[in-house]
Design a protein around this motif. Structure first.
Motif, short mmCIF file in Angstrom:
data_model
loop_
_atom_site.label_atom_id
_atom_site.label_comp_id
_atom_site.label_asym_id
_atom_site.label_seq_id
_atom_site.Cartn_x
_atom_site.Cartn_y
_atom_site.Cartn_z
N GLU A 37 0.78 -1.17 0.12
CA GLU A 37 -0.01 -0.04 0.02
C GLU A 37 0.79 1.02 0.00
O GLU A 37 0.57 2.27 -0.63
CB GLU A 37 -0.99 0.02 1.23
CG GLU A 37 -2.03 -0.85 1.14
CD GLU A 37 -3.10 -0.80 2.27
OE1 GLU A 37 -2.62 -0.66 3.41
OE2 GLU A 37 -4.00 -1.37 1.95
N GLU A 40 2.48 1.68 -3.45
CA GLU A 40 1.27 1.91 -4.56
C GLU A 40 0.63 3.29 -4.13
O GLU A 40 -0.08 3.75 -4.94
CB GLU A 40 0.40 0.90 -4.45
CG GLU A 40 0.94 -0.33 -5.17
CD GLU A 40 1.19 -0.27 -6.80
OE1 GLU A 40 0.30 0.25 -7.36
OE2 GLU A 40 2.18 -0.55 -7.18
N ARG A 42 -1.93 3.76 -2.47
CA ARG A 42 -3.41 3.10 -2.41
C ARG A 42 -3.61 1.83 -1.76
O ARG A 42 -2.66 1.18 -1.38
CB ARG A 42 -4.06 3.17 -3.95
CG ARG A 42 -3.33 2.02 -4.74
CD ARG A 42 -3.40 2.27 -6.30
NE ARG A 42 -2.84 1.37 -6.87
CZ ARG A 42 -3.01 0.54 -7.79
NH1 ARG A 42 -4.11 0.53 -8.49
NH2 ARG A 42 -2.18 -0.26 -8.78
N SER A 45 -7.59 -2.75 -1.18
CA SER A 45 -8.92 -2.63 -1.99
C SER A 45 -8.96 -2.06 -3.20
O SER A 45 -9.51 -2.56 -4.36
CB SER A 45 -10.20 -2.21 -1.06
OG SER A 45 -10.28 -2.88 0.11
N ARG A 46 -8.43 -0.92 -3.33
CA ARG A 46 -8.40 -0.11 -4.68
C ARG A 46 -7.38 -0.96 -5.62
O ARG A 46 -7.83 -0.86 -6.89
CB ARG A 46 -7.65 1.21 -4.16
CG ARG A 46 -8.58 2.33 -3.99
CD ARG A 46 -9.50 3.06 -4.68
NE ARG A 46 -9.10 3.72 -5.72
CZ ARG A 46 -8.51 5.15 -5.65
NH1 ARG A 46 -8.91 5.46 -4.55
NH2 ARG A 46 -8.39 5.78 -6.52
N ILE A 47 -6.58 -1.47 -5.32
CA ILE A 47 -5.59 -2.27 -6.18
C ILE A 47 -6.53 -3.51 -6.81
O ILE A 47 -6.36 -3.51 -7.93
CB ILE A 47 -4.29 -2.80 -5.59
CG1 ILE A 47 -3.39 -1.83 -4.97
CG2 ILE A 47 -3.36 -3.99 -6.43
CD1 ILE A 47 -2.37 -2.13 -4.03
N GLU A 49 -9.46 -3.46 -7.03
CA GLU A 49 -10.76 -2.77 -7.79
C GLU A 49 -10.12 -2.45 -9.15
O GLU A 49 -10.81 -2.63 -10.50
CB GLU A 49 -11.27 -1.55 -7.23
CG GLU A 49 -12.42 -1.49 -6.39
CD GLU A 49 -12.49 -0.50 -5.70
OE1 GLU A 49 -13.01 -0.58 -4.31
OE2 GLU A 49 -12.65 0.67 -6.15
N GLU A 50 -8.80 -1.67 -9.00
CA GLU A 50 -8.28 -0.89 -10.15
C GLU A 50 -7.68 -1.98 -11.13
O GLU A 50 -7.40 -1.69 -12.54
CB GLU A 50 -7.58 0.23 -10.04
CG GLU A 50 -8.43 1.38 -9.40
CD GLU A 50 -7.73 2.52 -8.51
OE1 GLU A 50 -8.30 3.21 -8.10
OE2 GLU A 50 -6.31 2.33 -8.73
N ASN A 51 -7.13 -3.00 -10.70
CA ASN A 51 -6.03 -3.85 -11.35
C ASN A 51 -6.53 -5.35 -11.28
O ASN A 51 -5.63 -6.27 -12.16
CB ASN A 51 -4.51 -3.68 -11.03
CG ASN A 51 -4.10 -2.27 -11.14
OD1 ASN A 51 -4.24 -1.49 -10.21
ND2 ASN A 51 -3.79 -1.93 -12.33
#
Ligand code: S3P
Length: 168
Positions: A37, A40, A42, A45-47, A49-51
């Motif tokens: 985190e 990155e 972020r 959860s964002r990782i 979601e996004e990747n």
């Protein structure tokens, strides 16, 4: 002292145990999710979601490789619940230090993570069912990756620490 690595399912207590154990043993504590985190900038959860999960898994492998390359010893390292599933990661874990599996029953994990929304894999209609399914798939990997197994169900944090201190 060799590195001590804590593995286990989400909610098995790896983070709380590593914080308290590192305080008790006066050594550095590292958490692979937090390292990723930070790098990155972020959240996990964002990782996801996004990747997507596969990209996150590659980040976990890269994170382990970095920890090994640093050559540092004497740390308590807590790793994400899915990290030992990859065989490559299990080999890296063995090279990194002594691996301890904090084993918990699905019900224990469910109780601990009720209301937590930071685990993308458990954002489903039936989290207990998902925990059971994932645990069934992963338990062999956890067992193969570990040097020691500590059962955590029904034990207080202090009781778990007491057991660990005798092991390491
Ligand atoms: C995961 C566990 C999480 C985190 C991610 C995926 C998993 O870490 O790495 O949400 O696949 O079990 P914790 O075990 O620290 O919750």
């Amino acid at each position: 002292m060799d590195n001590i690595i804590l593995i286990g399912f989400m909610g098995s207590g790896k983070t709380s145990v590593s914080i308290k154990l590192s305080y008790y043993m006066r050594c550095t504590m590292i958490d692979t999710d937090r390292l990723i985190e930070r790098e990155e900038e972020r959240s996990v959860s964002r990782i996801f979601e996004e990747n997507g999960e596969a990209v996150f898994r590659d980040m976990e492998t890269a994170c382990l490789e970095k920890l090994l390359d640093s050559g540092e010893k004497g740390r308590i390292i807590s790793v994400g619940g899915g990290l030992p599933v990859r065989e490559e990661n299990r080999l890296l874990l063995k090279r990194l230090g002594k691996v301890i599996y904090l084993r918990a029953k699905p019900e224990t994990v469910y109780e601990r993570l009720k209301g937590d929304d930071t685990r993308p894999l458990l954002k489903t209609e039936n989290p207990l069912g998902k925990i059971r399914e994932l645990m069934e798939k992963r338990s062999e990997a956890y067992e193969n990756a570990s040097d020691y197994i500590v059962d955590v169900d029904g034990k207080s944090l202090d009781e778990i620490i007491e057991e660990l201190v005798h092991l390491v």
